[in-house]
Write an enzyme that holds these catalytic residues in place. Structure first.
Site, PDB file in Angstrom:
ATOM      1  N   HIS A   1      16.212  10.063  18.630  1.00 26.73           N
ATOM      2  CA  HIS A   1      16.439  10.250  20.068  1.00 26.73           C
ATOM      3  C   HIS A   1      17.776  10.953  20.301  1.00 26.73           C
ATOM      4  O   HIS A   1      18.761  10.344  20.675  1.00 26.73           O
ATOM      5  CB  HIS A   1      16.393   8.898  20.793  1.00 26.73           C
ATOM      6  CG  HIS A   1      15.024   8.295  20.832  1.00 26.73           C
ATOM      7  ND1 HIS A   1      14.641   7.289  19.974  1.00 26.73           N
ATOM      8  CD2 HIS A   1      13.949   8.575  21.603  1.00 26.73           C
ATOM      9  CE1 HIS A   1      13.388   6.965  20.228  1.00 26.73           C
ATOM     10  NE2 HIS A   1      12.931   7.728  21.204  1.00 26.73           N
ATOM     11  N   ASN A   2      17.755  12.265  20.090  1.00 25.85           N
ATOM     12  CA  ASN A   2      18.960  13.079  20.198  1.00 25.85           C
ATOM     13  C   ASN A   2      18.668  14.308  21.055  1.00 25.85           C
ATOM     14  O   ASN A   2      17.578  14.440  21.627  1.00 25.85           O
ATOM     15  CB  ASN A   2      19.439  13.483  18.800  1.00 25.85           C
ATOM     16  CG  ASN A   2      18.295  14.044  17.958  1.00 25.85           C
ATOM     17  OD1 ASN A   2      17.442  14.784  18.458  1.00 25.85           O
ATOM     18  ND2 ASN A   2      18.254  13.677  16.683  1.00 25.85           N
ATOM     19  N   PHE A   3      19.623  15.231  21.127  1.00 24.39           N
ATOM     20  CA  PHE A   3      19.440  16.396  21.994  1.00 24.39           C
ATOM     21  C   PHE A   3      18.322  17.309  21.482  1.00 24.39           C
ATOM     22  O   PHE A   3      17.636  17.948  22.271  1.00 24.39           O
ATOM     23  CB  PHE A   3      20.742  17.188  22.116  1.00 24.39           C
ATOM     24  CG  PHE A   3      20.609  18.413  22.978  1.00 24.39           C
ATOM     25  CD1 PHE A   3      20.346  18.301  24.346  1.00 24.39           C
ATOM     26  CD2 PHE A   3      20.726  19.678  22.430  1.00 24.39           C
ATOM     27  CE1 PHE A   3      20.202  19.427  25.145  1.00 24.39           C
ATOM     28  CE2 PHE A   3      20.588  20.808  23.223  1.00 24.39           C
ATOM     29  CZ  PHE A   3      20.337  20.684  24.587  1.00 24.39           C
ATOM     30  N   ARG A   4      18.112  17.370  20.174  1.00 27.21           N
ATOM     31  CA  ARG A   4      17.010  18.200  19.670  1.00 27.21           C
ATOM     32  C   ARG A   4      15.664  17.652  20.133  1.00 27.21           C
ATOM     33  O   ARG A   4      14.739  18.424  20.440  1.00 27.21           O
ATOM     34  CB  ARG A   4      17.057  18.295  18.138  1.00 27.21           C
ATOM     35  CG  ARG A   4      16.162  19.389  17.572  1.00 27.21           C
ATOM     36  CD  ARG A   4      16.350  19.526  16.058  1.00 27.21           C
ATOM     37  NE  ARG A   4      17.694  19.898  15.723  1.00 27.21           N
ATOM     38  CZ  ARG A   4      18.142  21.150  15.727  1.00 27.21           C
ATOM     39  NH1 ARG A   4      17.338  22.140  16.071  1.00 27.21           N
ATOM     40  NH2 ARG A   4      19.389  21.409  15.382  1.00 27.21           N
TER      41      ARG A   4
ATOM     42  N   HIS B   1      14.897  12.802  30.074  1.00 23.73           N
ATOM     43  CA  HIS B   1      14.088  11.596  29.888  1.00 23.73           C
ATOM     44  C   HIS B   1      14.663  10.584  28.902  1.00 23.73           C
ATOM     45  O   HIS B   1      14.293   9.404  28.942  1.00 23.73           O
ATOM     46  CB  HIS B   1      12.666  11.983  29.460  1.00 23.73           C
ATOM     47  CG  HIS B   1      12.523  12.250  27.994  1.00 23.73           C
ATOM     48  ND1 HIS B   1      12.966  13.411  27.400  1.00 23.73           N
ATOM     49  CD2 HIS B   1      12.009  11.495  26.994  1.00 23.73           C
ATOM     50  CE1 HIS B   1      12.715  13.367  26.115  1.00 23.73           C
ATOM     51  NE2 HIS B   1      12.142  12.215  25.823  1.00 23.73           N
TER      52      HIS B   1
ATOM     53  N   ASP C   1       6.397  13.958  25.410  1.00 26.51           N
ATOM     54  CA  ASP C   1       7.343  13.038  24.782  1.00 26.51           C
ATOM     55  C   ASP C   1       6.917  12.655  23.365  1.00 26.51           C
ATOM     56  O   ASP C   1       7.757  12.436  22.494  1.00 26.51           O
ATOM     57  CB  ASP C   1       7.492  11.785  25.663  1.00 26.51           C
ATOM     58  CG  ASP C   1       8.608  10.873  25.185  1.00 26.51           C
ATOM     59  OD1 ASP C   1       9.525  11.364  24.506  1.00 26.51           O
ATOM     60  OD2 ASP C   1       8.563   9.668  25.504  1.00 26.51           O
TER      61      ASP C   1
ATOM     62  N   TYR D   1      13.828   3.637  13.153  1.00 22.68           N
ATOM     63  CA  TYR D   1      13.135   2.340  13.127  1.00 22.68           C
ATOM     64  C   TYR D   1      13.783   1.396  12.107  1.00 22.68           C
ATOM     65  O   TYR D   1      14.001   0.215  12.387  1.00 22.68           O
ATOM     66  CB  TYR D   1      11.662   2.541  12.763  1.00 22.68           C
ATOM     67  CG  TYR D   1      10.784   2.995  13.902  1.00 22.68           C
ATOM     68  CD1 TYR D   1      11.261   3.077  15.203  1.00 22.68           C
ATOM     69  CD2 TYR D   1       9.449   3.345  13.674  1.00 22.68           C
ATOM     70  CE1 TYR D   1      10.439   3.490  16.245  1.00 22.68           C
ATOM     71  CE2 TYR D   1       8.618   3.754  14.707  1.00 22.68           C
ATOM     72  CZ  TYR D   1       9.112   3.826  15.983  1.00 22.68           C
ATOM     73  OH  TYR D   1       8.293   4.226  16.997  1.00 22.68           O
TER      74      TYR D   1
ATOM     75  N   ALA E   1       2.212   4.506   9.290  1.00 18.96           N
ATOM     76  CA  ALA E   1       2.904   4.619  10.570  1.00 18.96           C
ATOM     77  C   ALA E   1       2.208   5.604  11.479  1.00 18.96           C
ATOM     78  O   ALA E   1       2.174   5.422  12.711  1.00 18.96           O
ATOM     79  CB  ALA E   1       4.353   5.060  10.336  1.00 18.96           C
ATOM     80  N   GLN E   2       1.612   6.661  10.908  1.00 18.52           N
ATOM     81  CA  GLN E   2       1.085   7.738  11.733  1.00 18.52           C
ATOM     82  C   GLN E   2      -0.397   7.616  12.059  1.00 18.52           C
ATOM     83  O   GLN E   2      -0.826   8.021  13.148  1.00 18.52           O
ATOM     84  CB  GLN E   2       1.332   9.088  11.042  1.00 18.52           C
ATOM     85  CG  GLN E   2       2.801   9.487  10.996  1.00 18.52           C
ATOM     86  CD  GLN E   2       3.402   9.591  12.385  1.00 18.52           C
ATOM     87  OE1 GLN E   2       4.002   8.643  12.873  1.00 18.52           O
ATOM     88  NE2 GLN E   2       3.216  10.727  13.027  1.00 18.52           N
TER      89      GLN E   2
END
Length: 580
Positions: free
Chosen positions: A253-256, A293, A403, A425, A453-454
């Site tokens: 959860h960063n700017f990229r 967001h 998102d 995580y 996970a996916q």
């Protein structure tokens, strides 16, 4: 009381008007101007005529409430002043007016002031551009400071202190965002980049922060948002830079990630031709909500915030604490005049824009996923673009799609995001274990793998949502939905390999513990790279002189490296496998 009542007694005078006696009554509280108008009316003289009043002996009588009274036998006469008598006074009055006008002109010099202000603004804007060249060096220092601040915060201890850049002091005042740099260097985007920006296949890993800022700036100009909201281009630059500064250096959860979501929104707007179906205000809301967001995301999700009873969870009563915080930070930035891209929007329109942005950011809370998707499913078959409720629901689904859209992108772009997410995580689960909090299985480094996970997330969250949107916009199937299906198949094949190796390792352990004879394990896996493998299934057996079925070059086979590293096999030649 006698003196008080006498002060309100009207005063009377008598005039000679064309040989007749005219009585005039007026209050002692009348102004001289009022009395003059009354005398003009009584003497049949036009109003606003300059007059004087004389007694029976020709003496001048002052025209004011204190003038002496007379009797019908001693009449006053009202005489209009001639033009000649007025000339001198008018000249004096004109001279005074001219002097006053000249002084005002000198004091204000409006035209000169406007020119001077315009010139100064131009000089300041040029200076801002020049100062922007120092961004790279300044940002590097700021990043070092951020890391140091985060390290100090983490050492401060206390699970309640989930670090957030924005704090609320006792008096309720909020700290303003940090803005050290007014601008950033300009980048000229090539036509190839401009076209790539409109597609979900855009590779977000090839761009530096300043380049991503320029891309976001281009999107706002290209969609017409700068024009429709009458944004100052310099204000847009400052706002974007403030946004970038207020995303933390989290693994995911960063700017990229912010840019990734915003670019996907821009891509969906173009792919679905939303400009023809929604208003420009809707476009502005979608883009701005995407940009804002995840502002100031601390790297620990809502579950942690609530279980750890952090400041955010307490402040927002356990109701979407992170999403509420993202909204609050977004509008704190917009509250700064130099960063307010909606400064020229009418107050009522701004209220609607603000509410719409809040609605979309709050919709990104995955706890509300089922509720929002079910609502959209009920509307999609009879969707009405003129229905405000329908459009709002669509916008909520669009920002949700963007998102969590990483798996829509090519594998080489999407897979690094999975690693970043798992890293974040694992950071959270490690902290939860150390603090004695519940740990979700999908975050536990001891239980989760990349395929596990996916697979569930793609099958039960992504594909159903995108297939529902596909009913409204069929054009997204090839570009967005099919890559999701391919990604699901890819991870299912990887899981089969993992399961096969786990089973083989289990049998090996059992055999060794029992002291029995070793059994040759057999590994089977599906090959995704058909160009490498002529067979759908490759069978590898372990024997003194084992060989693959058929002719196969495993040199470029990604699964073979995994197999070689975790199995009892050692590859001597690509055609022959020898058991150790």
């Amino acid at each position: 009381m006698g003196s008080s009542s006498s002060s309100y007694t009207p005063k009377s005078i008598y005039l000679d008007v064309d040989g007749k006696v005219q009585k005039v009554v007026f209050s002692r509280h009348c102004s001289p101007c009022d009395i003059k108008e009354l005398l003009c009316s009584s003497s049949n003289i036009p109003r606003n005529t300059a007059i004087m009043m004389v007694d029976s002996e020709g003496a001048l009588v002052s025209i004011d409430p204190t003038m002496p009274t007379n009797s019908p036998s001693s009449l006053y006469t009202v005489v209009p002043l001639s033009t000649g008598q007025l000339g001198e006074k008018e000249d004096m009055f004109q001279n005074v007016l001219s002097q006053v006008a000249e002084q005002f002109s000198k004091a204000f010099r409006i035209n000169e002031l406007k020119t001077e202000v315009t010139n100064r603004l131009a000089m300041l804007e040029k200076r801002v551009e020049l100062e922007g060249l120092k961004v790279v060096e300044i940002e590097k220092c700021k990043n070092d400071l951020k890391k140091l601040r985060d390290e100090m915060t983490s050492r401060a201890g206390g699970r309640v202190n989930c670090p957030c850049r924005y704090n609320f002091s006792d008096d309720g005042m909020k700290l303003t965002p940090r803005r050290d740099v007014p601008s950033y260097p300009k980048y000229t985007l090539s036509q190839e980049t401009i076209e790539a920006l409109k597609k979900p296949t855009f590779d977000v890993w090839h761009w530096e922060h300043n380049e991503m800022l320029s891309c976001l700036e281009y999107m706002y100009h290209d969609l017409g948002l700068v024009k429709v909201f009458n944004m100052n281009p310099i204000t847009l630059k400052r706002w974007l830079l403030a946004i970038q500064e207020n995303y933390r250096n989290n693994p995911f959860h960063n700017f990229r990630h912010c840019f990734c979501v915003s670019q996907m929104m821009y891509g969906m707007i173009n792919l679905c031709n939303l400009q023809e179906k929604l208003t420009l205000t809707d476009m502005g809301v979608l883009m701005t909500a995407a940009v804002c967001h995840d502002l100031d995301h601390p790297g620990y999700n809502n579950t942690y915030q609530i279980n750890a009873r952090t400041e955010l969870a307490v402040r927002y009563n356990d109701i979407s604490p992170l999403e509420n915080h993202h909204c609050a930070v977004a509008f704190q930035i917009l509250s700064l005049p130099e960063c307010n891209i909606f400064a020229n929007v009418e107050p009522e329109a701004y209220k609607q824009i603000r509410q719409a942005i809040i609605t979309l950011i709050l919709a990104t809370d995955m706890a509300r996923h089922g509720e929002i998707l079910d609502s959209f499913k009920h509307k999609v078959d009879n969707f009405d673009f003129t229905n405000e409720e329908h459009v709002t629901c669509l916008k909520m689904v669009l920002i949700k799609c963007c998102d969590i859209s990483n798996e829509v992108r090519p594998t080489e772009v999407a897979e690094p995001w999975v690693d970043c997410l798992l890293e974040e995580y694992f950071m959270q689960s490690d902290r939860e274990k150390s603090e004695g909090l519940p740990v979700a299985a999908f975050m536990d480094r001891d239980k989760v793998t990349k395929p596990t996970a996916q697979i569930g997330f793609i099958k039960f969250v992504l594909i159903p949502m995108f297939e529902t949107v596909m009913k409204l916009f069929p054009q997204i199937e090839e570009i967005m939905v099919q890559p999701l299906r391919d990604s699901r198949d890819h991870y299912e094949e990887l899981k089969q390999i993992d399961d096969a190796m786990t089973e083989a390792q289990k049998k090996k352990t059992e055999n060794m513990s029992l002291g029995g004879k070793k059994k040759d394990p057999v590994f089977c896996f599906d090959s995704k790279a058909q160009s490498v493998c002529p067979f759908k299934t490759v069978v590898v057996s372990c024997s003194p002189k084992a060989s693959l079925e058929g002719t196969l070059d495993l040199g470029a086979h990604p699964e073979m490296e995994l197999l070689r590293s975790q199995s009892p096999l050692q590859v001597r030649k690509w055609e022959t496998l020898t058991c150790p």
